[in-house]
Design an enzyme around this catalytic site. Sequence first.
Site, PDB file in Angstrom:
ATOM      1  N   GLY A  13      19.524 -11.800  -0.458  1.00 16.14           N
ATOM      2  CA  GLY A  13      20.552 -10.854  -1.413  1.00 16.14           C
ATOM      3  C   GLY A  13      19.658 -10.904  -2.890  1.00 16.14           C
ATOM      4  N   SER A  19      14.619 -14.786   2.802  1.00 19.74           N
ATOM      5  CA  SER A  19      14.644 -13.931   1.358  1.00 19.74           C
ATOM      6  C   SER A  19      14.860 -14.892   0.382  1.00 19.74           C
ATOM      7  CB  SER A  19      15.161 -12.634   1.791  1.00 19.74           C
ATOM      8  OG  SER A  19      14.842 -11.831   0.576  1.00 19.74           O
ATOM      9  N   ALA A  20      15.908 -14.455  -0.348  1.00 22.66           N
ATOM     10  CA  ALA A  20      16.298 -15.107  -1.491  1.00 22.66           C
ATOM     11  C   ALA A  20      16.834 -16.568  -1.263  1.00 22.66           C
ATOM     12  CB  ALA A  20      17.634 -14.689  -2.095  1.00 22.66           C
ATOM     13  N   HIS A  30       9.020 -11.134   1.801  1.00 22.95           N
ATOM     14  CA  HIS A  30       8.637  -9.665   1.773  1.00 22.95           C
ATOM     15  C   HIS A  30       7.379  -9.216   1.125  1.00 22.95           C
ATOM     16  CE1 HIS A  30      13.199  -8.888   2.845  1.00 22.95           C
ATOM     17  NE2 HIS A  30      13.606  -9.572   1.655  1.00 22.95           N
ATOM     18  N   GLU A  79       6.961  -9.903   6.076  1.00 19.22           N
ATOM     19  CA  GLU A  79       8.198  -9.928   7.002  1.00 19.22           C
ATOM     20  C   GLU A  79       7.741 -10.192   8.514  1.00 19.22           C
ATOM     21  OE1 GLU A  79       9.953  -5.977   6.049  1.00 19.22           O
ATOM     22  OE2 GLU A  79      10.735  -6.477   4.094  1.00 19.22           O
TER      23      GLU A  79
END
Lengths: 234, 234
Positions: free
Chosen positions: A90, A122-123, A159, A194
Amino acid sequence: MKNLIIASTSTLHNGSYLDYLLPTLEDHFKEVSTILFIPYARPSGISHDEYTSKVKKAFILINKKVKGIHEFENPIEAIKNAEAIFTGGGNTFVLVNELYRNNVLNTLEEVIKNGTPYLGTSAGSNICGLTMNTTNDMPIVYPPSFRTLGLVSFNINPHYLDPEIDSTHMGETRETRIKEFHAYNPQPVIGLREGSWLEVRNNSVKLKGNLTARVFKRNQEPIEIDPETELNNL
Amino acid sequence: MKNLIIASTSTLHNGSYLDYLLPTLEDHFKEVSTILFIPYARPSGISHDEYTSKVKKAFILINKKVKGIHEFENPIEAIKNAEAIFTGGGNTFVLVNELYRNNVLNTLEEVIKNGTPYLGTSAGSNICGLTMNTTNDMPIVYPPSFRTLGLVSFNINPHYLDPEIDSTHMGETRETRIKEFHAYNPQPVIGLREGSWLEVRNNSVKLKGNLTARVFKRNQEPIEIDPETELNNL
């Protein structure tokens, strides 16, 4: 005694949520029945409940229960008592802000260093680095600090995107941004594409997945590293 | 009495530095002989001297002299005495950090509100909004605050990019990021595409260039606005 999966993304193009990681996660969480989920990063601004439901649906496929940290009275106790922890993606600024606001960063660092299995996407992967200075996210809130968990001795850029050769857009490429980062910060940065993830087992940090990753060090040309490369002495 | 050009980018694809804006700037700076340049955003980490040289070469084409703010003993006095001011692009976090470190934000706001002609490109445009929360840049340093000049009553997103329909990349689109911004912040956001700029004259704020811009308001669907649209009552 660390045991982490640090993934670039939760979802591959044309894939469903976490599907490409499930075989890895089945092994990673093999001794775990319930995973504590940290939904603070709120992708697209969705609620903690909505986000936790989405995660439950993915983990039911490998017979794991999921409980959101927001369902507990005391988030510090929830982390101390967790069998395993997953922090989803997020917005990294929102995530780090909430981690500080709930005063859980030190506890999180402590339990993960003591062996609680961890998954970040991700985050949730960004925060495993020394600082969040290499996030790609928009700074929509102002956290009290950019310092994060420091579970690896470098920063992470999830990413990771190669420069588009035929792009007509004049915004900075990812590589330029990381070069600018190194004008002010000494630590190496791993650009994780990714489909890639890092597997941390005690003091070993290995690149996993089928892709190479890009390693940026201050005042050096970036290099590509192959899967299975040991990164503990970057 | 305000007089600003707030541009999405300094440089168009296949163009040279500032060239597409020079006819506009010739008029904007018609009563000015020397422009004070603020090079704090340091694109690609270049030095203040290098950046100022680049800007000098562009402005010599319209017979303007340029002096870098770093060449002055006292940056506050330099701003107070400036005939005109240009803040160039680069990294918005670095720019805002330096503006706070040199304690020049209030003076900058004051002189621009009193009519000193201003040009901003990219990061130099971002700081004209209420806050820098809608920058696209990487947070490579931690500024003391995200509050910026508030010369317009909204936030700016320069280098606005439409979602790529055939992209396989799973990072958030710009529209998603701005939607997340609105989960935490009330002010509208103008997505300025490369080639667009805002012209601020007293209380009027108009979109200029040939392209439409995208306006994002909290809890509303984004809309496209045409060039010459008045934006003073967003």
